[in-house]
Scaffold this motif. Structure first.
Motif, PDB file in Angstrom:
ATOM      1  N   CYS A 154      12.637  20.178  27.205  1.00  0.00           N
ATOM      2  CA  CYS A 154      11.445  21.033  27.335  1.00  0.00           C
ATOM      3  C   CYS A 154      10.815  20.858  28.714  1.00  0.00           C
ATOM      4  CB  CYS A 154      10.438  20.706  26.237  1.00  0.00           C
ATOM      5  SG  CYS A 154      10.024  18.954  26.117  1.00  0.00           S
ATOM      6  N   CYS A 169      15.023  23.394  21.922  1.00  0.00           N
ATOM      7  CA  CYS A 169      14.631  22.027  21.556  1.00  0.00           C
ATOM      8  C   CYS A 169      15.538  21.454  20.459  1.00  0.00           C
ATOM      9  CB  CYS A 169      13.178  22.043  21.078  1.00  0.00           C
ATOM     10  SG  CYS A 169      12.651  20.494  20.328  1.00  0.00           S
ATOM     11  N   CYS A 220      10.671  14.526  17.778  1.00  0.00           N
ATOM     12  CA  CYS A 220      11.128  14.618  19.169  1.00  0.00           C
ATOM     13  C   CYS A 220      12.190  13.558  19.460  1.00  0.00           C
ATOM     14  CB  CYS A 220       9.931  14.427  20.105  1.00  0.00           C
ATOM     15  SG  CYS A 220      10.362  14.383  21.849  1.00  0.00           S
ATOM     16  N   THR A 221      13.299  13.998  20.093  1.00  0.00           N
ATOM     17  CA  THR A 221      14.389  13.080  20.428  1.00  0.00           C
ATOM     18  C   THR A 221      14.214  12.478  21.821  1.00  0.00           C
ATOM     19  OG1 THR A 221      15.793  14.752  21.467  1.00  0.00           O
ATOM     20  CG2 THR A 221      15.948  14.530  19.063  1.00  0.00           C
ATOM     21  N   ASP A 234      14.811  13.870  24.720  1.00  0.00           N
ATOM     22  CA  ASP A 234      15.862  14.254  25.671  1.00  0.00           C
ATOM     23  C   ASP A 234      15.307  14.897  26.936  1.00  0.00           C
ATOM     24  OD1 ASP A 234      15.938  17.399  25.251  1.00  0.00           O
ATOM     25  OD2 ASP A 234      15.625  16.412  23.332  1.00  0.00           O
ATOM     26  N   GLY A 235      14.089  15.419  26.862  1.00  0.00           N
ATOM     27  CA  GLY A 235      13.437  15.954  28.052  1.00  0.00           C
ATOM     28  C   GLY A 235      13.782  17.394  28.398  1.00  0.00           C
TER      29      GLY A 235
HETATM   30  S1  SF4 Z   1      13.058  19.475  23.878  1.00  0.00           S
HETATM   31 FE1  SF4 Z   1      11.207  18.257  24.248  1.00  0.00          FE
HETATM   32  S2  SF4 Z   1      10.087  18.273  22.308  1.00  0.00           S
HETATM   33 FE2  SF4 Z   1      12.189  18.919  21.880  1.00  0.00          FE
HETATM   34  S3  SF4 Z   1      13.228  17.042  21.293  1.00  0.00           S
HETATM   35 FE3  SF4 Z   1      13.569  17.335  23.471  1.00  0.00          FE
HETATM   36  S4  SF4 Z   1      11.956  16.167  24.503  1.00  0.00           S
HETATM   37 FE4  SF4 Z   1      11.357  16.426  22.344  1.00  0.00          FE
END
Ligand code: SF4
Length: 78
Positions: free
Chosen positions: A16, A68, A10-11, A13-14
């Motif tokens: 999701c 994602c 998980c990066t 980035d938020g």
């Molecule tokens: S979309 Fe959600 S699960 Fe995927 S990298 Fe971003 S924060 Fe992490």
């Protein structure tokens, strides 16, 4: 449908959480976790980190998984 996140990838980035805030949440460690109702499944890996997805949220969860950047949202159909 069930969903879980591999926090190792998980990066944070938020994305999701933006797409499906009822299922995904970012915690203080800056990583995303799944939740079932109000219960956050914050045990990384394994079945304790897996959440059952209500039917009306399945499409949003699929979209989040596709978008994602870490490719770390995993869906188990059925
Ligand atoms: S979309 Fe959600 S699960 Fe995927 S990298 Fe971003 S924060 Fe992490």
């Amino acid at each position: 449908m069930k969903v879980w996140i591999d926090q190792d990838l998980c990066t944070g980035d938020g994305l999701c959480e933006e797409i499906a805030p009822a299922v995904f949440t970012l915690l203080d460690d800056g990583l995303a976790y799944v939740k079932e109702g109000d219960v956050v499944k914050n045990d990384p890996g394994g079945s304790a980190g897996m959440a059952l997805v209500p039917e009306d949220l399945e499409d949003a969860v699929r979209e989040a998984s596709e978008e994602c950047p870490g490719e770390c949202i995993f869906i188990e159909e059925g």
